[in-house]
Every structure is written in structure tokens, then in C-alpha cells.
Design a protein around this motif. Sequence first.
Motif, PDB file in Angstrom:
ATOM      1  N   ASP A 255      60.170  95.737   7.784  1.00 45.48           N
ATOM      2  CA  ASP A 255      59.672  95.294   9.087  1.00 45.48           C
ATOM      3  C   ASP A 255      60.797  95.273  10.126  1.00 45.48           C
ATOM      4  OD1 ASP A 255      57.127  95.024   8.113  1.00 45.48           O
ATOM      5  OD2 ASP A 255      57.256  92.853   7.815  1.00 45.48           O
ATOM      6  N   GLN A 256      61.990  94.825   9.724  1.00 41.79           N
ATOM      7  CA  GLN A 256      63.110  94.767  10.661  1.00 41.79           C
ATOM      8  C   GLN A 256      63.524  96.164  11.113  1.00 41.79           C
ATOM      9  OE1 GLN A 256      66.694  92.967   9.154  1.00 41.79           O
ATOM     10  NE2 GLN A 256      67.639  92.826  11.174  1.00 41.79           N
ATOM     11  N   GLN A 257      63.558  97.109  10.179  1.00 37.39           N
ATOM     12  CA  GLN A 257      63.922  98.479  10.540  1.00 37.39           C
ATOM     13  C   GLN A 257      62.902  99.079  11.502  1.00 37.39           C
ATOM     14  OE1 GLN A 257      64.149  99.949   6.489  1.00 37.39           O
ATOM     15  NE2 GLN A 257      66.392 100.079   6.589  1.00 37.39           N
ATOM     16  N   ARG A 258      61.635  98.778  11.309  1.00 36.94           N
ATOM     17  CA  ARG A 258      60.602  99.285  12.214  1.00 36.94           C
ATOM     18  C   ARG A 258      60.735  98.663  13.597  1.00 36.94           C
ATOM     19  NH1 ARG A 258      55.125  99.163   8.487  1.00 36.94           N
ATOM     20  NH2 ARG A 258      55.971 100.398   6.756  1.00 36.94           N
ATOM     21  N   THR A 259      61.055  97.377  13.614  1.00 36.66           N
ATOM     22  CA  THR A 259      61.258  96.708  14.903  1.00 36.66           C
ATOM     23  C   THR A 259      62.389  97.366  15.679  1.00 36.66           C
ATOM     24  OG1 THR A 259      60.439  94.600  14.049  1.00 36.66           O
ATOM     25  CG2 THR A 259      61.845  94.512  15.994  1.00 36.66           C
ATOM     26  N   LEU A 260      63.470  97.676  14.997  1.00 33.96           N
ATOM     27  CA  LEU A 260      64.605  98.336  15.643  1.00 33.96           C
ATOM     28  C   LEU A 260      64.237  99.745  16.097  1.00 33.96           C
ATOM     29  CD1 LEU A 260      67.537  97.180  13.312  1.00 33.96           C
ATOM     30  CD2 LEU A 260      66.970  96.344  15.600  1.00 33.96           C
ATOM     31  N   LEU A 261      63.451 100.457  15.289  1.00 35.68           N
ATOM     32  CA  LEU A 261      63.011 101.796  15.670  1.00 35.68           C
ATOM     33  C   LEU A 261      62.177 101.739  16.941  1.00 35.68           C
ATOM     34  CD1 LEU A 261      62.725 104.864  14.844  1.00 35.68           C
ATOM     35  CD2 LEU A 261      60.538 104.187  13.837  1.00 35.68           C
ATOM     36  N   ARG A 262      61.236 100.798  17.005  1.00 31.70           N
ATOM     37  CA  ARG A 262      60.399 100.675  18.205  1.00 31.70           C
ATOM     38  C   ARG A 262      61.240 100.281  19.412  1.00 31.70           C
ATOM     39  NH1 ARG A 262      56.855  98.368  14.413  1.00 31.70           N
ATOM     40  NH2 ARG A 262      57.528  96.263  14.965  1.00 31.70           N
ATOM     41  N   ARG A 263      62.208  99.412  19.196  1.00 30.26           N
ATOM     42  CA  ARG A 263      63.056  98.972  20.304  1.00 30.26           C
ATOM     43  C   ARG A 263      63.882 100.123  20.864  1.00 30.26           C
ATOM     44  NH1 ARG A 263      68.030  95.242  18.938  1.00 30.26           N
ATOM     45  NH2 ARG A 263      68.947  97.307  18.633  1.00 30.26           N
ATOM     46  N   ASP A 264      64.409 100.944  19.981  1.00 29.06           N
ATOM     47  CA  ASP A 264      65.372 101.961  20.397  1.00 29.06           C
ATOM     48  C   ASP A 264      64.759 103.328  20.671  1.00 29.06           C
ATOM     49  OD1 ASP A 264      67.347 100.042  20.063  1.00 29.06           O
ATOM     50  OD2 ASP A 264      67.804 100.667  18.007  1.00 29.06           O
ATOM     51  N   ARG A 265      63.592 103.628  20.072  1.00 21.63           N
ATOM     52  CA  ARG A 265      63.095 105.001  20.124  1.00 21.63           C
ATOM     53  C   ARG A 265      61.680 105.152  20.661  1.00 21.63           C
ATOM     54  NH1 ARG A 265      66.254 108.440  20.613  1.00 21.63           N
ATOM     55  NH2 ARG A 265      65.393 110.055  19.281  1.00 21.63           N
ATOM     56  N   VAL A 266      60.992 104.022  20.885  1.00 19.08           N
ATOM     57  CA  VAL A 266      59.568 104.090  21.241  1.00 19.08           C
ATOM     58  C   VAL A 266      59.312 103.287  22.512  1.00 19.08           C
ATOM     59  CG1 VAL A 266      57.220 103.552  20.484  1.00 19.08           C
ATOM     60  CG2 VAL A 266      58.903 104.377  18.822  1.00 19.08           C
ATOM     61  N   GLY A 267      58.485 103.839  23.402  1.00 19.93           N
ATOM     62  CA  GLY A 267      58.024 103.119  24.577  1.00 19.93           C
ATOM     63  C   GLY A 267      56.518 102.930  24.509  1.00 19.93           C
ATOM     64  N   PHE A 268      56.016 101.888  25.170  1.00 18.50           N
ATOM     65  CA  PHE A 268      54.586 101.593  25.148  1.00 18.50           C
ATOM     66  C   PHE A 268      54.067 101.364  26.569  1.00 18.50           C
ATOM     67  CE2 PHE A 268      56.038 100.239  20.953  1.00 18.50           C
ATOM     68  CZ  PHE A 268      55.060 100.769  20.115  1.00 18.50           C
ATOM     69  N   VAL A 269      52.877 101.904  26.834  1.00 24.17           N
ATOM     70  CA  VAL A 269      52.146 101.613  28.067  1.00 24.17           C
ATOM     71  C   VAL A 269      50.735 101.225  27.655  1.00 24.17           C
ATOM     72  CG1 VAL A 269      51.322 102.465  30.285  1.00 24.17           C
ATOM     73  CG2 VAL A 269      53.504 103.297  29.378  1.00 24.17           C
ATOM     74  N   PHE A 270      50.298 100.029  28.064  1.00 26.48           N
ATOM     75  CA  PHE A 270      49.010  99.510  27.621  1.00 26.48           C
ATOM     76  C   PHE A 270      48.013  99.427  28.780  1.00 26.48           C
ATOM     77  CE2 PHE A 270      52.216  97.685  24.783  1.00 26.48           C
ATOM     78  CZ  PHE A 270      51.695  98.005  23.542  1.00 26.48           C
ATOM     79  N   GLN A 271      46.738  99.394  28.437  1.00 23.79           N
ATOM     80  CA  GLN A 271      45.673  99.244  29.429  1.00 23.79           C
ATOM     81  C   GLN A 271      45.836  97.955  30.211  1.00 23.79           C
ATOM     82  OE1 GLN A 271      41.728  99.689  27.791  1.00 23.79           O
ATOM     83  NE2 GLN A 271      40.763  98.539  29.427  1.00 23.79           N
ATOM     84  N   ALA A 272      46.276  96.888  29.539  1.00 31.06           N
ATOM     85  CA  ALA A 272      46.369  95.570  30.169  1.00 31.06           C
ATOM     86  C   ALA A 272      47.730  95.321  30.824  1.00 31.06           C
ATOM     87  CB  ALA A 272      46.091  94.477  29.134  1.00 31.06           C
ATOM     88  N   PHE A 273      48.567  96.375  30.933  1.00 30.93           N
ATOM     89  CA  PHE A 273      49.876  96.331  31.594  1.00 30.93           C
ATOM     90  C   PHE A 273      50.916  95.545  30.796  1.00 30.93           C
ATOM     91  CE2 PHE A 273      46.879  95.932  35.435  1.00 30.93           C
ATOM     92  CZ  PHE A 273      46.559  97.271  35.411  1.00 30.93           C
ATOM     93  N   ASN A 274      50.540  94.339  30.295  1.00 30.36           N
ATOM     94  CA  ASN A 274      51.442  93.523  29.472  1.00 30.36           C
ATOM     95  C   ASN A 274      52.762  93.205  30.166  1.00 30.36           C
ATOM     96  OD1 ASN A 274      49.445  93.828  27.575  1.00 30.36           O
ATOM     97  ND2 ASN A 274      50.803  94.332  25.895  1.00 30.36           N
ATOM     98  N   LEU A 275      52.678  92.861  31.441  1.00 28.71           N
ATOM     99  CA  LEU A 275      53.855  92.406  32.167  1.00 28.71           C
ATOM    100  C   LEU A 275      53.995  90.897  32.033  1.00 28.71           C
ATOM    101  CD1 LEU A 275      53.505  94.492  35.463  1.00 28.71           C
ATOM    102  CD2 LEU A 275      54.734  95.102  33.360  1.00 28.71           C
ATOM    103  N   VAL A 276      55.221  90.405  32.103  1.00 25.57           N
ATOM    104  CA  VAL A 276      55.465  88.963  32.043  1.00 25.57           C
ATOM    105  C   VAL A 276      55.265  88.398  33.447  1.00 25.57           C
ATOM    106  CG1 VAL A 276      57.129  87.156  31.519  1.00 25.57           C
ATOM    107  CG2 VAL A 276      57.097  89.269  30.155  1.00 25.57           C
ATOM    108  N   PRO A 277      54.293  87.516  33.641  1.00 27.04           N
ATOM    109  CA  PRO A 277      53.932  87.076  34.997  1.00 27.04           C
ATOM    110  C   PRO A 277      55.018  86.310  35.732  1.00 27.04           C
ATOM    111  CG  PRO A 277      52.767  85.778  33.341  1.00 27.04           C
ATOM    112  CD  PRO A 277      53.418  86.914  32.618  1.00 27.04           C
ATOM    113  N   THR A 278      55.928  85.681  35.002  1.00 27.26           N
ATOM    114  CA  THR A 278      56.966  84.885  35.650  1.00 27.26           C
ATOM    115  C   THR A 278      58.202  85.700  36.029  1.00 27.26           C
ATOM    116  OG1 THR A 278      57.849  84.292  33.470  1.00 27.26           O
ATOM    117  CG2 THR A 278      56.263  82.769  34.481  1.00 27.26           C
TER     118      THR A 278
END
Length: 261
Positions: free
Chosen positions: A92-115
Motif C-alpha cells: 500500500d505504501q509503495q502504491r501511495t508513493l507511485l500515485r504521488r509521484d507518477r499519477v495525476g487525478f481530475v474528478f467530476q467533483a473537483f475535490n478542491l480544499v475549500p479553505t
Amino acid sequence: MCQGAPTTTLEGMQNTPPIVSFRSVTKEYGTGAGAVRALDDVTVDIRAGEFTAIMGPSGSGKSTFMNVAAGLDDVTRGEVLVTGQPVHRMTDQQRTLLRRDRVGFVFQAFNLVPTLSAAENIELPFELAGRTLDGETRRWIEHLSTVLGLRDRLGHHPAQLSGGQQQRVAIARALASRPAIVFADEPTGNLDTRTSREVLTLLRTACGEYGQTIAMVSHDPVAASYADRVLVIADGRIAADHNRLAPQDISRLLIGLETAA
């Protein structure tokens, strides 16, 4: 490769190294008689520089495809590689690092931090990773903000932005770290027609001008028509794989698959 004109052919991309590879991938939820097979022996590549639309009826397996490709879900059988790395063998940790370093995400709900401001949302992945923004990265983010029409909105919070502007911030955030691939999950689902076209054009620009690889889950034939490749999943299997199609051709393809089911 992704280009401004619809001249891309799948044959012309065959020698391009894949960013994502599925090899005999099966994903099942549950066990025994109640098990549901969301993906059924799927073998396919997503190559560098492609803008791929992943389509299919509700429950067809397209969201599972994206989740497995991004390392958000385990496979039951088979192999998944992202930039040549065996995701199916990772912790799980290796996958988290892979997503952090190699993958970007764009979602329908934007998923922005409101603050956070738009600028802070764009820089958030770097903050979470403990990475300091160097001069080159700051110039890249400034360039993205200009191209995406956000330069005068960077100090605004999400509630002060339109839906289209919020999605542009999400796209800038996804591209800021120059990921190997961006997964876009129904990115225009909450947008009006004109803004949807603008966002899809921006995604094509990211592909054509920056060499970005994009895999977009969508149910919309118009949205899918912006992609170089249309990959249709039905009953957990690859039911169709075409180079760029017009919206009416995509509609006929989907209707034909539903009629044959």
C-alpha cells in the motif's frame, strides 16, 4: 499521439512504450456464488501521449479499470504495470508513493480544499509530499495558470470560482508535478456544455503540447470524441477499441453493444 487534427491511428502508436499495461487482469468483488467479476481477463496497453476515453454502460467495469490502473484497488488475478512498475506486487505504501509521484487525478467533483486558495490547491500535492518548489516548477505552474486562464484567480477560494474555473484549478493541480499519466473521472459531468468543451480542449492541449498521457472515464460520446482512442468496456471485457471517432459514431457503437447484450 495526441494532435490537433483527427489523424491519429492506433497502428502509428504501436511502438510507443506503454504507460499502463494490463495483462490478463481479472477483478472480482466478493466470494463464492455472490462474487461479481468487474474485470474479466483484460489485456490492454495505454501508451505515452495518448488521450484515451474509457466508456461503457453503468456497471461495465470502467471505473474499476481506472481504480486498478491507478493502484487504488487490488487485482484478483493478472498483472498491472504503471511506467513499467508492477503495481500488482506493491505494498500500500509503495502504491501511495507511485500515485504521488507518477499519477495525476481530475474528478467530476473537483475535490478542491475549500479553505485553500486556488494557488494553494495547485501546490497542495507538493506540500503533502514535503517537496519544495524549485524555480523550474514554479515557472511551470505559472505557465499552466496562464494557459488555463487562472492568473487573476489564484488568490480566490473555490467558493469564489465558477465550476469551470474550479475544474481548471484541478487540471493545473494534476499537471503541476508532470505525472506520467492523468486519470480523469467524468471531468465534465458537473459542467455546462460550453465549459465542458473548454475543459476537454484543455485536456487535449495538455496531451498535444505537453505530451501528457490521459485516461478519461466518460459516458458522454461528445466528451469521448475529443480523445485519440475510444476504449469500450462491457461486462468487464474490452468490447471495442477504436482510434478517434465522431460523437455520432460513438453513440452508434454504444447502442450496438447494448442491443447485442
